[in-house]
Enzyme design. Structure first.
Site, PDB file in Angstrom:
ATOM      1  N   ASP A   1       0.878  -1.161   0.000  1.00 36.78           N
ATOM      2  CA  ASP A   1       0.000   0.000   0.000  1.00 36.78           C
ATOM      3  C   ASP A   1       0.920   1.217   0.000  1.00 36.78           C
ATOM      4  OD1 ASP A   1      -2.068   1.791   0.044  1.00 36.78           O
ATOM      5  OD2 ASP A   1      -3.100   0.904   1.762  1.00 36.78           O
ATOM      6  N   TRP A   2       0.378   2.355  -0.393  1.00 37.71           N
ATOM      7  CA  TRP A   2       1.232   3.537  -0.593  1.00 37.71           C
ATOM      8  C   TRP A   2       1.839   4.003   0.741  1.00 37.71           C
ATOM      9  CZ3 TRP A   2      -0.196   1.292  -4.546  1.00 37.71           C
ATOM     10  CH2 TRP A   2       0.001   1.766  -5.836  1.00 37.71           C
TER      11      TRP A   2
END
Ligand code: BGC
Length: 743
Positions: A263-264
């Protein structure tokens, strides 16, 4: 001998022609794994590392020297996100990146239709393809554990079987476009508050029975090409590089051959990223620029720090080759597949798909005195009240925020449907959130209102008395602490004093319909005083049209709730047991331990175990027609391990309109050596019936549907004994049951 030599000669010739002309990795007649081997053998160490991390907010490098393209990602999961700047979340300012917003995934789950899910995936996949994306960051299938989770609207409800069944066609639909789906957020990311620092503690049985099945189906049945790690921690390791979840379960147990994307900003450590299953790193917040690096992306955990370890010989190339192979496999499956279709954007077909998903997902919760559908033969003055009737909902809520080509507001949908046949008046009723901006995309709406709450209620009541019918459109919205990423709700209640408005309207006019727009359950203390309640979700571009379709009977509602509406938070296991949002550690660290104390008793499993009557039960949803269920029958009385049994039930439309019914199958194991839920969903079928028509719905039940997960033996076990198959119209509305025995 001669034949053998001849064949060997032919093979040698074939290999020569492949190498002499097109290199193997570009030769589409060759098997994909062989092409990957070839590409890999041509790449330098640096090139291999280069394809394992981002080069911009949403892209990562290919191998330009070999003509291997970059990877481009987009959110997901309800539409194609507008383009942002190379290094920033702000808008790139394109004028050709508007999209269609499809209904939120809660709505899709509420359709209980695999066909609709396939249509959703195909349509959004076509838009992603048209916009030249490699990876669509969605769908999300984290289980609805608490109604406070700000991101529940992006997921598919509280039941592992329902979400597992619904996620598969979506993924297949997306990937048939040569675009990878990215199932998220794997795993145990069931609330937003403290999402980077929460360490989930959960027993293995609960993990396997409740939190993993939808991901497993995404990987093993739908063959998702990528999966996104979650932000939080499990067993003290961040889930973007988690040995147990990513290596042991995902890659080893399930045989996942795709790419684990962080995930970012979800990666935190180079060594863990190397060994614990991460393949492709995005969104890390490095201080690279400050260190004077030419490019912050070089400072990613899987960039220069990895390269240094490789050069120094401190780590070998085994993991590197595996990661690079996976990323290449993704590229070969997507951008290097020259046969993939071209896609399309904002087409009439896509709008029709968005409307159909909305039409089939809206849930009619209550309809006393046949207030609905609104009959324009009788109703001449309609009053619409509430901010959500005029508020755009496609902007906000976090990364799923969109820039839509158009969004039909509920009030406009109602006006278009009525089209001069009745008078439609609107009053505000209450003021909620008047902002409308996300990462530079603005709604452009002016929702300012300076009158007091009392004045707004007085006006609404006054107008309600004069109307033949009142439609209140309220609920939650996409601002912080509502249905929004990175924060949770603070309570189950409707915000902005809406309860008082609804109570006042109910007194003023009995023909009141409450349309609740939300991705979460809300408390409805006024439910007994209101004749009609509709659960309308975030419906995207066609919101107003779908709502009007149902209110005026152009469509017969057929959605069913994908999660329980409890009467209070106290009736939710996580809250009753004080198991949310966890306990801060006393060791001075930032971490929070969150134990899922309710175990497998999530949603209706908790309500039924504790004999709690919800406001509206899982699986509940009404229609404008009525359905009668006949007696359920089984094709045998006993089955052996590995065998199947079929249970059939005739269902008849006993009303006057055509309609669709979701027939549900639940299984009970009344006597077992371990504690089991009262019953669990193990099948469903949506059938369409004309007035008077009967169809027989048949379910095939295998021993997998009878099993629980035995953590000690680490396997699913179906314990011999008696089972009951319940045929139900909702989890609290069992129509017929049949017993059978497992030998
Ligand atoms: C979200 C992801 C999203 C990513 C990229 C993260 O904050 O958790 O769901 O795909 O951002 O926008």
């Amino acid at each position: 001998m001669k034949i053998k030599a001849f064949i060997a000669g032919l093979l040698a010739l074939a290999a020569m022609s492949a190498t002499a002309g097109t290199p193997i990795y570009l030769d589409e007649s060759q098997p994909i794994e062989k092409r990957i081997d070839d590409a890999l053998s041509r790449m330098t160490l640096e090139e291999k590392v280069k394809i394992l991390h981002a080069q911009s907010k949403f892209s990562s490098a290919g191998v330009p020297r070999l003509g291997i393209p970059e990877v481009w990602c987009t959110d997901g999961p309800h539409g194609i996100r507008p383009e942002v700047l190379w290094d920033e979340w702000d808008q790139a300012g394109w004028t050709n990146d508007s999209c269609i917003a499809y209904p939120a995934l809660t709505c899709l789950a509420a359709s209980w239709s695999k066909e609709v899910s396939g249509l959703y995936g195909k349509s959004i996949g076509e838009e992603a393809r048209y916009r030249n994306k490699t990876v669509l960051l969605g769908p999300g299938v984290n289980i609805y554990r608490t109604p406070l989770n700000g991101r529940n609207f992006e997921y598919m409800g509280e039941d592992p079987y329902l979400s597992a069944s619904m996620v598969v066609p979506y993924i297949k639909g997306v990937q048939q476009n040569g675009v990878a789906a990215c199932v998220k957020h794997f795993a145990l990311n069931n609330n937003e508050v403290n999402r980077h620092t929460t360490n989930v503690i959960v027993d293995d049985r609960t993990l396997y029975e409740i939190y993993l099945p939808a991901f497993k189906a995404a990987v093993t049945e739908a063959k998702a090409w990528t999966i996104m790690g979650a932000y939080n921690l499990y067993r003290d390791q961040h889930l973007c590089h988690n040995q147990y979840i990513l290596n042991d379960i995902l890659k080893n147990e399930w045989g996942f051959d795709g790419v684990v994307v962080s995930d970012w900003g979800g990666a935190h450590d180079t060594n863990q990223a190397i060994t614990n299953g991460l393949d492709l790193e995005y969104g890390s917040w490095t201080n690279g620029l400050k260190l004077g690096k030419k490019n912050a992306y070089d400072s990613y955990f899987l960039a220069d720090p990895y390269l240094e370890l490789l050069h120094s010989g401190k780590v070998g190339t085994k993991e590197l080759d595996d990661k690079a192979r996976r990323v290449l496999r993704l590229i070969f499956r997507t951008s290097m597949n020259r046969n993939r279709p071209f896609g399309s954007l904002c087409s009439d077909e896509h709008y029709a798909a968005a409307r159909r998903i909305g039409d089939e997902g809206i849930v009619l919760l209550k309809n006393n005195a046949s207030v609905l559908p609104i009959s324009l033969d009788k109703v001449k003055r309609i009053l619409v009240v509430g901010e959500n009737a005029i508020k755009m909902m496609t902007v906000g809520g976090g990364s799923s925020s969109l820039k839509v080509q158009r969004e039909v507001l509920p009030l406009d949908g109602i006006k278009a449907m009525v089209a001069g046949r009745a008078e439609v008046k609107y009053v505000r009723g209450y003021v909620g959130d008047i902002t409308g901006e996300y990462n530079g995309v603005t709604t452009g709406q002016d929702l300012n209102e300076s009158r007091s709450a009392e004045q707004l209620i007085a006006e609404a009541v006054d107008e309600a008395r004069k109307a033949d019918c009142v439609v209140f459109v309220g609920g939650l919205n996409k601002s912080e602490h509502q249905d929004c990423e990175d924060s949770d709700r603070t309570g189950l209640e409707l915000p902005y004093g809406q309860d008082a408005v609804i109570e006042a309207l109910a007194k003023a006019n009995p023909n009141l319909v409450v349309v609740n727009i939300s991705g979460n359950a809300v408390a409805m203390p006024w439910a007994n005083n209101v004749n009609a309640i509709v659960q309308a979700w975030y419906l995207g571009s066609e919101a107003g049209n779908s709502i009007a379709d149902v209110l005026f009977g152009a469509v017969n509602p057929s959605g069913k709730l994908p999660f329980t509406f409890p009467t209070s938070l106290n009736n939710v296991g996580a809250h009753r047991l004080d198991a949310y949002p966890g306990i801060k550690r006393t060791d001075g660290s930032q971490y929070i331990d969150l134990e899922y104390k309710e175990g497998i008793y999530v949603g209706y499993r908790w309500a039924e175990k504790n004999k709690l009557k919800p406001q509206f039960a899982f699986g509940h949803g009404l229609s404008y027609t009525t359905f009668a269920y006949g007696k359920a029958t089984a094709d045998k009385k006993t089955i052996a391990q590995g065998e199947t049994i079929t249970v059939s039930v005739p269902v008849t439309n006993t009303g006057e309109r055509e309609g669709m019914e979701v027939v549900q199958l639940y299984i009970s194991d009344p006597k077992c050596s371990v504690d089991r839920p009262v019953k669990e969903l193990k099948g469903f079928e949506k059938v369409s019936l004309k007035p008077g028509e009967t169809k027989t719905v048949t379910f095939t039940i295998g021993t997998d549907a009878l099993s629980y997960f035995d953590a000690q033996r680490h396997q699913w076990v179906a314990e011999p004994g008696q089972f009951v198959a319940h045929i139900a119209a909702a989890s609290d509305d069992v129509r017929s049951s049949v017993k059978f025995e497992l030998k």
